[in-house]
Write a protein that holds these residues in place. Structure first.
Motif, short mmCIF file in Angstrom:
data_model
loop_
_atom_site.label_atom_id
_atom_site.label_comp_id
_atom_site.label_asym_id
_atom_site.label_seq_id
_atom_site.Cartn_x
_atom_site.Cartn_y
_atom_site.Cartn_z
N ILE A 169 49.64 55.83 -25.94
CA ILE A 169 51.28 55.27 -25.52
C ILE A 169 52.23 55.42 -26.83
O ILE A 169 53.23 55.91 -26.64
CB ILE A 169 50.86 53.61 -25.05
CG1 ILE A 169 52.44 53.23 -24.73
CG2 ILE A 169 50.39 53.07 -26.24
CD1 ILE A 169 53.03 54.05 -23.48
N ASN A 170 51.60 55.13 -28.07
CA ASN A 170 52.52 55.22 -29.15
C ASN A 170 53.17 56.66 -29.31
O ASN A 170 53.98 56.92 -29.88
CB ASN A 170 51.87 54.78 -30.27
CG ASN A 170 50.34 55.41 -30.82
OD1 ASN A 170 50.21 56.47 -30.29
ND2 ASN A 170 49.90 54.81 -31.63
N LYS A 171 52.30 57.74 -28.74
CA LYS A 171 52.96 59.11 -28.91
C LYS A 171 54.27 59.28 -28.37
O LYS A 171 54.87 60.16 -28.58
CB LYS A 171 51.88 60.16 -28.56
CG LYS A 171 50.65 60.22 -29.55
CD LYS A 171 49.69 61.64 -29.20
CE LYS A 171 48.74 61.90 -30.19
NZ LYS A 171 47.89 60.84 -30.41
N PHE A 172 54.52 58.64 -27.33
CA PHE A 172 55.85 58.51 -26.59
C PHE A 172 56.79 58.43 -27.54
O PHE A 172 58.08 58.71 -27.42
CB PHE A 172 55.86 57.47 -25.32
CG PHE A 172 55.15 58.26 -24.22
CD1 PHE A 172 55.82 59.28 -23.30
CD2 PHE A 172 53.98 58.05 -23.72
CE1 PHE A 172 55.31 59.88 -22.22
CE2 PHE A 172 53.32 58.46 -22.84
CZ PHE A 172 54.16 59.46 -21.86
N HIS A 173 56.80 57.44 -28.66
CA HIS A 173 57.80 56.95 -29.43
C HIS A 173 58.41 58.60 -30.22
O HIS A 173 59.42 58.57 -30.39
CB HIS A 173 57.26 56.27 -30.36
CG HIS A 173 58.35 55.59 -31.56
ND1 HIS A 173 59.27 54.80 -31.34
CD2 HIS A 173 58.81 56.14 -32.80
CE1 HIS A 173 60.20 54.49 -32.23
NE2 HIS A 173 59.92 55.33 -33.12
N THR A 174 57.47 59.47 -30.65
CA THR A 174 57.61 60.61 -31.17
C THR A 174 58.26 61.65 -30.06
O THR A 174 59.01 62.26 -30.35
CB THR A 174 56.54 61.08 -32.02
OG1 THR A 174 56.38 59.99 -33.08
CG2 THR A 174 57.08 62.56 -32.87
N ALA A 175 57.49 61.67 -29.30
CA ALA A 175 57.37 62.75 -28.16
C ALA A 175 58.86 62.71 -27.40
O ALA A 175 59.64 63.70 -27.21
CB ALA A 175 56.44 62.76 -26.85
N THR A 176 59.52 61.56 -27.34
CA THR A 176 60.70 61.53 -26.40
C THR A 176 61.86 62.12 -27.33
O THR A 176 62.96 62.10 -27.13
CB THR A 176 61.00 60.02 -25.94
OG1 THR A 176 60.79 59.09 -26.97
CG2 THR A 176 60.07 60.00 -24.64
N GLY A 177 61.42 62.29 -28.76
CA GLY A 177 62.80 62.76 -29.46
C GLY A 177 62.80 64.12 -29.35
O GLY A 177 63.84 64.67 -29.77
N TYR A 178 61.99 64.80 -28.61
CA TYR A 178 62.04 66.30 -28.38
C TYR A 178 62.92 66.31 -26.92
O TYR A 178 62.20 65.71 -25.97
CB TYR A 178 60.85 67.15 -28.27
CG TYR A 178 60.26 67.03 -29.59
CD1 TYR A 178 60.61 68.03 -30.77
CD2 TYR A 178 59.13 66.04 -30.18
CE1 TYR A 178 59.90 67.89 -31.97
CE2 TYR A 178 58.75 66.06 -31.23
CZ TYR A 178 58.95 67.02 -32.17
OH TYR A 178 58.47 66.80 -33.45
N ALA A 179 63.85 67.26 -26.69
CA ALA A 179 64.40 67.55 -25.40
C ALA A 179 63.61 67.94 -24.46
O ALA A 179 63.79 67.39 -23.28
CB ALA A 179 65.71 68.56 -25.79
N GLU A 180 62.59 68.58 -24.72
CA GLU A 180 61.53 68.94 -23.82
C GLU A 180 60.81 67.92 -23.08
O GLU A 180 60.11 68.33 -21.98
CB GLU A 180 60.69 70.36 -24.20
CG GLU A 180 59.78 69.71 -25.39
CD GLU A 180 59.25 70.82 -25.99
OE1 GLU A 180 58.70 71.85 -25.44
OE2 GLU A 180 58.91 70.67 -27.39
#
Length: 667
Positions: free
Chosen positions: A240-251
């Motif tokens: 779940i914590n990977k969404f913190h970084t992932a949502t920083g990318y537009a894709e």
């Protein structure tokens, strides 16, 4: 009905009815959800019971009877016709057959709910998984007002197989024409859970190979963003914590409604900012939370993911026997803190520090976890745990001590372990003090002196042969008796005779009837073997066959239903021995079945008494006498024996219990 052939006959007849009665093909498929009212559930159950009873009492057609009795004896058909002429009640076995083996259900179970796991072998879904997945498919197909898919919560208690439920769901999605295009995102909050689930999906066949498994793992926030935005993987695993970084990318955004998010342990850390980011990245996905923690009305889990789709509660799991009851008892250690001494100590050790440094030091040591690590508190809790287990928990059960992972160091945990190790010897100490066990160590030196004084060496006998250690356990060459010399054959025959005698004299103390019967048979076999003195191979074959019979305790007048139930067989032998006058008359099938049922009932009584009174033999025996006397009194009134015979049977059962179930080396 002691004859197993007739038991199979009734099952076959029911299967013919199941396959031939279109009206009842859905029998056994009713399932009530948590949201249904009790009155509706009761109506469904009554309707279900009526359908099953109607099905069992449906007459067989001529063609069905021809098929049923094509290879059976005419006497079986006559017995069946008489049996079926009366109203038949639905047994648990009938419910199982109707519920599982109706054509539609059997094909459904084979196609959707059976998988071959590379580690565990063939796995068939349990009923809560079957009904849960059906409800999930219905829920996923429904849409919200904004066009997105509906989600919800699957509340299946711990130990009910949630990992395999996810695997079965993944398979069911592929086989559903409306959902086969869906992708699955499995979200966890711990690496070990992610590893466990990805391994289960892999061994269960949902991930083809190691490359497929590697591609499914979101190894970083950037990788997760790529997989969500334009990836082609059917299954993805992420923390779940990977969404913190992932949502920083537009894709990291996907409007598709064909994404199913399975959130493991949805009650725990699946909330807050990362949960909001995940929902923002996948606005139209179906979010399914799996949890084993009991949920309260209006809990955060249901408010985040939606209503409960399917439940399998702790009470149901305990009733099914899949988990043991979970009992919670709050116990708080009472601490007496000497504030004046602590303040004086602080003043002495903080001389030379600034006011800000003293404040920081106080803040650090004022935290609760510092108090929790006090030696006296640990000793107090350890003593309480040991005392509680000694007074309340069976000796064969285990427990686990869970500590705050952030507040305790390895040294603290070691202190707990060592203190518990010292204190949990209380049970053994109590047993020794009460004379129920013996501390052999205190006698060891005396016994050694006794043996040294009275045992003398005489000579060493030469070995009669040797074993090749590397070949032990392997089948020797030329091991067929037909190839043996006459001397070897006679030696092997003598060995069998010795083994059989030992089995009867020493290993049948827990079955007096079998011991007596086999002793008589042994004398006959030995006499017959001696008449074959000039034919050593025939002697060997005769004794070998008898040894197998003794090892399996096979006797002509013992029903085969007792195979594998040695103690119940012994109690049946008590009836044969004590009530010879009754058994000398030929018993009907129903009469034999009553004695069989009684033997198994006594087996349950003895087993319960042994388990509940393992530390007190007198209490164990009192419990058996108390339970058996009214049971045998009732049986005696019907069968024609009195209280004296009942008492005799009870005493023999007690003797068997002492030699068998209550003996730690045999029970």
């Amino acid at each position: 009905m002691a004859d197993p052939r007739r038991f199979l006959l009734l099952n076959d007849a029911l299967l013919l009815r199941i396959c031939g009665c279109g009206r009842c093909r859905h029998a056994g498929s009713t399932h009530a959800s948590l949201e249904q009212r009790p009155t509706k559930i009761a109506r469904q159950r009554r309707s279900e019971a009526w359908r099953m009873e109607t099905l069992k009492n449906t007459p067989l057609s001529g063609a069905q009877k021809d098929a049923l009795f094509a290879e059976r004896k005419p006497s079986d058909q006559a017995w069946f016709e008489d049996w079926a002429s009366r109203p038949l009640h639905v047994s648990d076995q009938d419910r199982l057959l109707i519920g599982l083996l109706s054509p539609q259900r059997l094909l459904e179970m084979t196609r959707y709910f059976t998988l071959v796991d590379r580690k565990a072998g063939k796995i068939v879904a349990r009923y809560q998984q079957v009904f849960g997945i059906k409800r999930l498919l219905e829920r996923i197909k429904s849409r919200r007002s904004d066009g997105g898919r509906e989600g919800g919560v699957v509340w299946h208690t711990t130990g009910s197989g949630k990992s395999f439920t996810m695997v079965f769901l993944s398979r069911a999605l592929i086989l559903d024409d409306d959902l086969k295009q869906c992708r699955i995102l499995v979200v966890t909050d711990r690496k070990d859970l992610e590893r466990q689930l990805s391994t289960t999906f892999s061994t269960g066949g949902e991930l083809a190979d190691k490359k497929d498994k590697a591609d499914a793992l979101a190894t970083s926030g950037r990788r997760l963003a790529q997989q969500i935005g334009h990836g082609q993987e059917r299954i993805i695993f992420s923390l779940i914590n990977k969404f913190h970084t992932a949502t920083g990318y537009a894709e990291c955004h996907n409007d598709s409604t064909d994404i199913i998010v399975l959130v493991d342990e949805g009650h725990r850390s699946q909330g807050g900012e990362n949960h909001a980011r995940m929902k923002h990245a996948l606005p139209n996905a179906a979010f399914i939370a799996f949890t084993g923690t009991p949920l309260l009305k209006g809990s955060e889990t249901t408010s985040r993911f939606g209503r409960i789709i399917h439940s399998y509660t702790m009470q149901q799991a305990v009733s099914d026997g899949t988990v043991t009851p979970l009992l919670y008892e709050e116990r708080k250690p009472d601490l007496d803190v000497n504030d004046r001494a602590i303040d004086a100590w602080f003043e002495r050790i903080t001389q030379g520090l600034t006011e800000e440094q003293v404040t920081d030091l106080k803040k650090r040591f004022a935290r609760a976890n510092q108090v929790y690590k006090a030696d006296d508190r640990i000793r107090l809790i350890a003593m309480d745990l040991a005392t509680h287990f000694d007074n309340n928990i069976d000796k064969d059960l285990k427990g686990m001590l869970a500590c705050d992972s952030t507040g305790f160091t390895e040294k603290d945990r070691a202190t707990y372990k060592e203190t518990l190790k010292q204190l949990t010897s209380l049970r053994q100490m109590v047993l020794q003090d009460t004379g129920e066990t013996v501390d052999f160590d205190q006698y060891a030196e005396q016994v050694k002196k006794l043996l040294d004084r009275h045992v003398a060496g005489v000579k060493v006998h030469d070995s009669q042969g040797f074993y090749a250690v590397g070949k032990m356990g392997q089948k020797p060459e030329y091991n067929e008796p037909e190839t043996w010399s006459e001397e070897k054959t006679r030696n092997e025959t003598d060995l069998i005779r010795t083994r059989v005698t030992k089995m009867i004299d020493h290993e049948m103390q827990d079955d007096p009837y079998a011991k007596e019967a086999f002793s008589a048979l042994l004398r006959k076999v030995i006499a017959e073997a001696e008449s074959l003195f000039d034919h050593p191979l025939k002697q060997f074959m005769l004794l070998q066959e008898f040894e197998e019979q003794v090892a399996n305790r096979k006797l002509e007048n013992i029903p085969t239903v007792f195979d594998g139930h040695r103690h119940a067989q012994a109690y049946y032998g008590v009836f044969l021995k004590t009530l010879a006058a009754i058994f000398n008359h030929k018993q009907t099938d129903d009469e034999t079945q009553r004695w069989i049922d009684l033997a198994f009932e006594i087996d349950k009584i003895v087993d319960k008494a042994v388990r509940e009174n393992s530390l007190s033999r007198p209490d164990m025996e009192r419990s058996v006498r108390k339970e058996m006397l009214p049971l045998l009194f009732s049986t005696g009134q019907k069968a024609g024996f009195g209280v004296d015979k009942a008492q005799e049977i009870i005493e023999q059962v007690i003797q068997i219990m002492r030699a068998g179930p209550a003996d730690p080396l045999r029970g």
